[in-house]
Enzyme design. Structure first.
Site, PDB file in Angstrom:
ATOM      1  N   ASP A  39       0.812  -1.223   0.000  1.00  0.00           N
ATOM      2  CA  ASP A  39       0.000   0.000   0.000  1.00  0.00           C
ATOM      3  C   ASP A  39       0.841   1.268   0.000  1.00  0.00           C
ATOM      4  O   ASP A  39       0.370   2.328  -0.409  1.00  0.00           O
ATOM      5  CB  ASP A  39      -0.913   0.039   1.238  1.00  0.00           C
ATOM      6  N   HIS A  84      -0.924 -15.505   8.572  1.00  0.00           N
ATOM      7  CA  HIS A  84       0.381 -14.821   8.490  1.00  0.00           C
ATOM      8  C   HIS A  84       1.495 -15.581   9.218  1.00  0.00           C
ATOM      9  O   HIS A  84       2.259 -15.023  10.010  1.00  0.00           O
ATOM     10  CB  HIS A  84       0.280 -13.355   8.938  1.00  0.00           C
ATOM     11  N   GLY A 103      -9.391 -10.492   7.632  1.00  0.00           N
ATOM     12  CA  GLY A 103      -9.740  -9.814   6.390  1.00  0.00           C
ATOM     13  C   GLY A 103     -10.023  -8.341   6.627  1.00  0.00           C
ATOM     14  O   GLY A 103      -9.748  -7.815   7.709  1.00  0.00           O
ATOM     15  N   SER A 105     -11.217  -4.648   7.530  1.00  0.00           N
ATOM     16  CA  SER A 105     -11.786  -4.061   8.754  1.00  0.00           C
ATOM     17  C   SER A 105     -11.712  -5.053   9.926  1.00  0.00           C
ATOM     18  O   SER A 105     -10.907  -5.967   9.890  1.00  0.00           O
ATOM     19  CB  SER A 105     -13.189  -3.499   8.527  1.00  0.00           C
ATOM     20  N   GLY A 121       7.200 -11.916  21.915  1.00  0.00           N
ATOM     21  CA  GLY A 121       7.063 -10.747  22.786  1.00  0.00           C
ATOM     22  C   GLY A 121       7.503  -9.484  22.047  1.00  0.00           C
ATOM     23  O   GLY A 121       8.578  -9.445  21.467  1.00  0.00           O
ATOM     24  N   ASP A 123       6.362  -8.389  19.299  1.00  0.00           N
ATOM     25  CA  ASP A 123       6.122  -8.436  17.851  1.00  0.00           C
ATOM     26  C   ASP A 123       4.770  -7.815  17.505  1.00  0.00           C
ATOM     27  O   ASP A 123       3.762  -8.070  18.180  1.00  0.00           O
ATOM     28  CB  ASP A 123       6.153  -9.885  17.346  1.00  0.00           C
ATOM     29  N   HIS A 150      -0.413   2.818  18.471  1.00  0.00           N
ATOM     30  CA  HIS A 150      -1.280   2.014  19.348  1.00  0.00           C
ATOM     31  C   HIS A 150      -0.666   0.633  19.602  1.00  0.00           C
ATOM     32  O   HIS A 150      -0.544   0.193  20.759  1.00  0.00           O
ATOM     33  CB  HIS A 150      -2.667   1.886  18.712  1.00  0.00           C
ATOM     34  N   GLU A 151      -0.279  -0.035  18.549  1.00  0.00           N
ATOM     35  CA  GLU A 151       0.246  -1.399  18.713  1.00  0.00           C
ATOM     36  C   GLU A 151       1.537  -1.400  19.523  1.00  0.00           C
ATOM     37  O   GLU A 151       1.756  -2.279  20.353  1.00  0.00           O
ATOM     38  CB  GLU A 151       0.465  -2.061  17.353  1.00  0.00           C
ATOM     39  N   HIS A 160      -5.492  -1.564  26.870  1.00  0.00           N
ATOM     40  CA  HIS A 160      -6.324  -0.480  26.351  1.00  0.00           C
ATOM     41  C   HIS A 160      -6.732   0.503  27.442  1.00  0.00           C
ATOM     42  O   HIS A 160      -6.749   0.165  28.624  1.00  0.00           O
ATOM     43  CB  HIS A 160      -7.589  -1.067  25.704  1.00  0.00           C
TER      44      HIS A 160
HETATM   45 ZN    ZN Z   1      -5.186  -2.546  20.960  1.00  0.00          ZN
END
Ligand code: ZN
Length: 188
Positions: A39, A84, A103, A105, A121, A123, A150-151, A160
């Site tokens: 992308d 993956h 897939g 969204s 850990g 990743d 965020h990740e 969160h």
């Molecule tokens: Zn999260």
């Protein structure tokens, strides 16, 4: 009209953040980008990921450096679809159905809590069924910078912040309110 003596204590005021599990037991951390999305061009992806790490290193005493192999990396990052498995094997472990992507969204990415002894850990895997964009993206795209910050929060041990919509650790992604920097709750 709040009076100073009515202010909640620091923890309650900024306490929406939640700890997940684990923490890094060193301050110099490394990351490796195992796979890329089609992308965006690779250079753009590299600079976005570096910017995401920089957002965190600006407020915590940790430094992050890109390295050229998974074996020497604390964080292995990459894009993949479905199971993956290639991203799990990059860290010397096996994929399983629990970690499969869904897939377009839904789940956009996931990242594992810190774990020195845990091969995955830190990743962070991005669901390449999404259409990733630089900047905030359009309503049909996903901001790679926003998702990466965020990740990486998860990869640093944060859970969160379900009560604070302005936190980048809020659990859902809103295309009409894309956050590309840390909020006060994230920093706390
Ligand atoms: Zn999260």
């Amino acid at each position: 009209e709040p009076r100073f003596d009515d202010l909640p204590d620091h923890t309650a005021e900024l306490g929406n953040y939640r700890l997940g599990s684990g923490r890094w037991m060193k301050t110099e951390l490394t990351y490796f980008m195992a796979t890329f999305t089609n992308d965006l061009d690779v250079g753009t992806q590299r600079s976005i990921i570096a910017e995401a790490f920089a957002a965190w290193s600006a407020v915590i005493p940790l430094n992050f450096q890109e390295v050229s192999s998974a074996s020497s990396a604390d964080f292995v990052l990459g894009f993949g679809t479905g199971s993956h498995c290639e991203l799990y094997s990059a860290s010397g472990t096996q994929c399983n159905s629990d970690g499969a992507f869904d897939g377009p969204s839904g789940v956009l990415a996931h990242c594992y809590y810190p774990g020195i002894a845990d091969p995955v850990g830190g990743d962070c895997h991005f669901d390449d069924a999404e259409l990733f964009a630089s900047g905030v993206g359009t309503s049909r795209e996903v901001s790679l910078l926003s998702v990466a910050i965020h990740e990486l929060g998860h990869g640093l041990g944060l859970d969160h912040s379900p009560e604070d919509r302005s936190a980048i650790m809020f659990p859902s992604y809103d295309p009409s309110n894309v956050k590309i920097q840390l909020g006060a709750d994230d920093i706390a």
